[in-house]
Write a protein that holds these residues in place. Structure first.
Motif: not given
Length: 789
Positions: A75-80, A302-313, A374-381
């Motif tokens: 999740m964004v804002g937390a370490k993987e 309407p509101s739509f959300s999609y967790q495309i993969n574990d890094k991209l939403s 997109y979660k680039i790394s554990s430190k950057w989004t």
């Protein structure tokens, strides 16, 4: 023989497969305070399977072939976090994960569910565009959560704003557009989920999760398009999809034929529950308490959300609204001559509009919002945002202008107006250490395009005595249509582009002492006004009253703040220095271009979050100084000079408390002292008109039974009070708006499958007026029934 062997092999394989005993994985995710976290991305790395936690923080995977796997929590804002698990036949493998440090609901819309009866939570991912807590943010902001909105049966933004210190009586424009007071200035709900989302027409509450009132000049992070006031602005946080099937249908009926139906439906739309859809909608009809007037509206969101993969939403929202109605009363009294008068003593009829129900306007608005995280790394989004807002107004827009102490004339705008705004943002959000020092940083690029078009004419209806009005007098459509040839036309198009870059960093000197520094560079290009009638392009009518061509201006805006936690995670002292600016067109008599107007705020105070969130609040003192204000050139009245100044100083108190289960208390106080310190002689050293009351109070107390046979039964009582203020305030003329005391009460019964509510607004039928001298409704009764599924 071969055929028989082949058949045996096929059946053997089917039998073997059927005998395979699968396992499963399930678990829960919670915050550092043991509260469940919703919409956290959970994946099995080897199988490329994904899901999201539900509203209780739970998740599960079934039909897993036995073996060793890695479960990834992202999740964004937390370490993987990678957790090795062993799946065994016919067994469930449990996982329970708790965050090891504070992480709040951030860019991915991870939500802390917690106790829904509390109204004290203030955390926001939008105010600083960074993952910082309420106590870590040196800027003041107020939050009105959905729990409070439901208790008060607030059916419009004006009702919601009653809970914001210093908001005052809302000013409703002719198209249903609503604005508020903030620190002596006008404030608008120009932001949606932290980015531009203005609407020049009505905004329905149907998809409103909460309101955030962000105080003080804020252009450093949000730009002039959102932060359109030195006093602050309002951010509308909208409802997002969640990971289960559910919804609600509600009906509210009340005084003056008030009828409102709303619905809220949510569902996952794929088997992994990573694609979620939510649809909110409402339709409302209401007549005015006056002799004429009505509104009829429809809103879909309407509101739509999609967790495309574990890094991209992906998150996509749409707000659509259409309305037909009549203009509210807007009275501009006759002010010539040396006089002091009060609207309460002018004999202006409180319940009369002077307009027929055929003098209507039609509005349509659509806001489209898209966000990729997109979660680039554990430190950057990476956060990429697209926003487009469109408002169209057709029909008749009215104002009542006083022509003497007893007569008025209706001024009516007839035609079409369009506003279209496009916003693109790219943000990079980091949470990293330099040595032992923690940094939380946002670096952003921002492009904003604004386009306006006008095709309308302004006409004046016949004069009428408003004290002794003939019974036959009524401004009608037929009357106005015969006057269009005599009116003043406005047929033009205009546009502008803004290119910005900004950076903001919260630097932890120690775990208690934090400093914030922010900077924005803003390049504004005004493309001029194209006059359809003449075919010429100019700068339009500038503030100086002269025609000025297209122009460009570059401005720097800065923001700094300091936070010291006296009691860790409980009590802080803070200070901030905020800057705001607005682009000003035109030249002085020597041909020098005007520069952007500037406003600077110095503020200090204290924030508290005590007794396990049972007492949360802010007390602060602010001092805002505005420079480069235009005023008439004393040597040549045909020109302006840019040396005017104004100050706005005051104290604000915002307290919410939940001392025992079920008991909620909200209290707010706002004191504001505003004055023109260098200006035209007519207003020198006077309080600006439209700055609102000098003193304002708000409170709400409610109690809900949380257990036993009366569980869910509750009642609330509150009020809003303000001292006298001005519609006009000059050395020779003053129009006073009297002080007011308005009280509301509600009773409700909230159960898992349904909710009943009764509400009375303005119990005593207090006579009160907005800054536009719009009479406020007397006692209004509402009743509602909601069915949940």
């Amino acid at each position: 023989m071969h055929l028989r062997l082949f058949i045996v092999m096929i059946f053997t394989s089917i039998y073997s497969f059927a005998q395979t005993n699968f396992g499963s994985i399930s678990g829960s995710i919670s915050s550092v305070e043991n509260e469940p976290l919703e919409l956290v991305s959970i994946s099995i790395v080897e199988l490329n399977k994904n899901t999201l936690t539900d509203i209780k923080g739970n998740f599960s995977f079934s039909n897993i072939v036995p073996g060793n796997y890695i479960v990834r929590i992202q999740m964004v804002g937390a370490k993987e976090e990678d957790i090795p698990v062993l799946v065994k036949e016919n067994q469930n493998t449990p996982i329970s994960y708790k965050l090891t440090k504070e992480n709040i609901q951030l860019l991915q819309e991870v939500r802390i569910i917690g106790n829904n009866t509390k109204i004290t939570r203030k955390e926001s991912p939008y105010v600083a565009k960074l993952p910082i807590k309420y106590l870590e943010n040196p800027q003041v902001y107020n939050v009105v959560p959905k729990e409070l909105i439901n208790q008060q049966m607030a059916v419009d933004l004006g009702s919601v704003s009653k809970n914001v210190p210093g908001a005052g009586i809302p000013m409703v424009a002719n198209q249903g557009r609503v604005t508020f007071r903030s620190r002596g200035f006008e404030a608008e709900p120009n932001a949606r989920n932290g980015v531009a989302g203005a609407a020049f027409s009505f905004l329905d509450n149907t998809n409103l999760e909460r309101i955030e009132a962000i105080k003080g000049p804020s252009t450093t992070l949000f730009g002039t398009q959102v932060a359109s006031s030195y006093g602050g602005f309002y951010n509308r946080v909208t409802k997002k999809p969640y990971n289960s099937v559910g919804g609600e249908v509600s009906y509210t009926g009340g005084s003056w034929d008030f009828n409102r139906v709303t619905f809220d439906a949510n569902t996952p739309i794929n088997s992994d529950k990573t694609a979620l859809l939510r649809l909110n909608g409402a339709t409302t009809f209401e007549k005015s308490f006056q002799d004429n007037g009505f509104t009829n509206s429809l809103a879909l969101a309407p509101s739509f959300s999609y967790q495309i993969n574990d890094k991209l939403s992906l998150l996509m929202d749409i707000e659509f609204g259409t309305a037909k109605g009549t203009s509210v009363v807007r009275f501009n009294p006759y002010t010539k001559g040396n006089k002091i008068q009060s609207i309460a003593n002018m004999h202006f009829p409180y319940r009369k509009t002077f307009l027929g129900d055929d003098i209507t306007y039609n509005t349509q608005m659509m806001n489209i919002f898209g966000q990729l995280n997109y979660k680039i790394s554990s430190k950057w989004t990476s956060q990429t945002i697209f926003s487009r807002a469109r408002s169209t107004i057709n029909g008749y827009i009215t104002a009542l202008n006083g022509k003497s102490d007893s007569t008025l004339q209706a001024s009516v705008i007839i035609g079409n107006t369009n506003f279209i705004a496009t916003n693109l943002q790219q943000n990079f959000i980091g949470d990293f250490y330099i040595g032992k020092f923690r940094n939380r940083m946002v670096v952003g690029l921002d492009y904003y395009n604004n386009f306006n078009s006008f095709d309308r004419v302004t006409v004046n209806a016949p004069l009428v005595n408003f004290i002794n009005t003939p019974s036959s007098y009524r401004v009608t459509r037929n009357m106005l249509d015969t006057l269009t040839n005599t009116g003043t036309p406005r047929k033009e198009k205009s546009s502008d582009n803004t290119y910005s870059a900004y950076i903001s960093d919260v630097f932890d000197i120690t775990d208690r002492l934090k400093v914030m520094g922010s900077l924005r560079v803003d390049n504004f290009h005004y493309n001029g006004v194209y006059n359809i009638l003449t075919g010429e392009t100019s700068g339009g009518l500038s503030v100086s009253g002269l025609q000025a061509g297209p122009y460009s201006q570059t401005a720097l805006s800065h923001k700094s703040g300091l936070i010291y936690e006296v009691l860790k995670d409980k009590l802080t002292v803070f200070g901030n220095y905020l800057n705001g600016f607005f682009n000003i067109s035109g030249v002085d008599k020597d041909g020098n271009n005007f520069v952007p107007q500037k406003g600077n705020q110095l503020e200090f105070g204290t924030k508290a979050d005590l007794f396990n969130h049972k007492l949360v609040g802010t007390i602060s003192y602010y001092d805002i100084n505005v420079d480069h204000v235009l005023r008439t050139d004393p040597d040549d009245a045909n020109y302006s000079i840019q040396d005017g100044t104004q100050y706005s100083r005051g104290v604000e108190v915002d307290i919410t408390a939940n001392p025992v289960a079920g008991l909620n208390i909200v209290f707010g106080y706002a004191y504001n002292d505003s004055k023109f310190t260098k200006s035209d002689a007519s207003v020198l050293n006077l309080r600006p008109a439209a700055s609102g009351p000098q003193n304002m109070y708000n409170f709400w107390v409610s109690y809900t039974f949380t257990e036993g046979k009366f569980s869910g039964l509750g009642a609330g009582f509150g009020g809003n009070m303000g001292s006298s203020s001005y519609q006009t305030n000059t050395q020779t003329s003053k129009v006073i708006i009297p002080s007011y005391q308005m009280f509301d009460a509600s009773i409700f019964y909230d159960r898992p499958k349904y909710r009943l509510g009764l509400k009375v607004d303005n119990i005593t039928s207090e006579k009160a007026w907005s800054v536009r001298l719009t009479p406020q409704a007397p006692a209004r009764f509402l009743a509602s029934l909601s069915l949940k599924f």
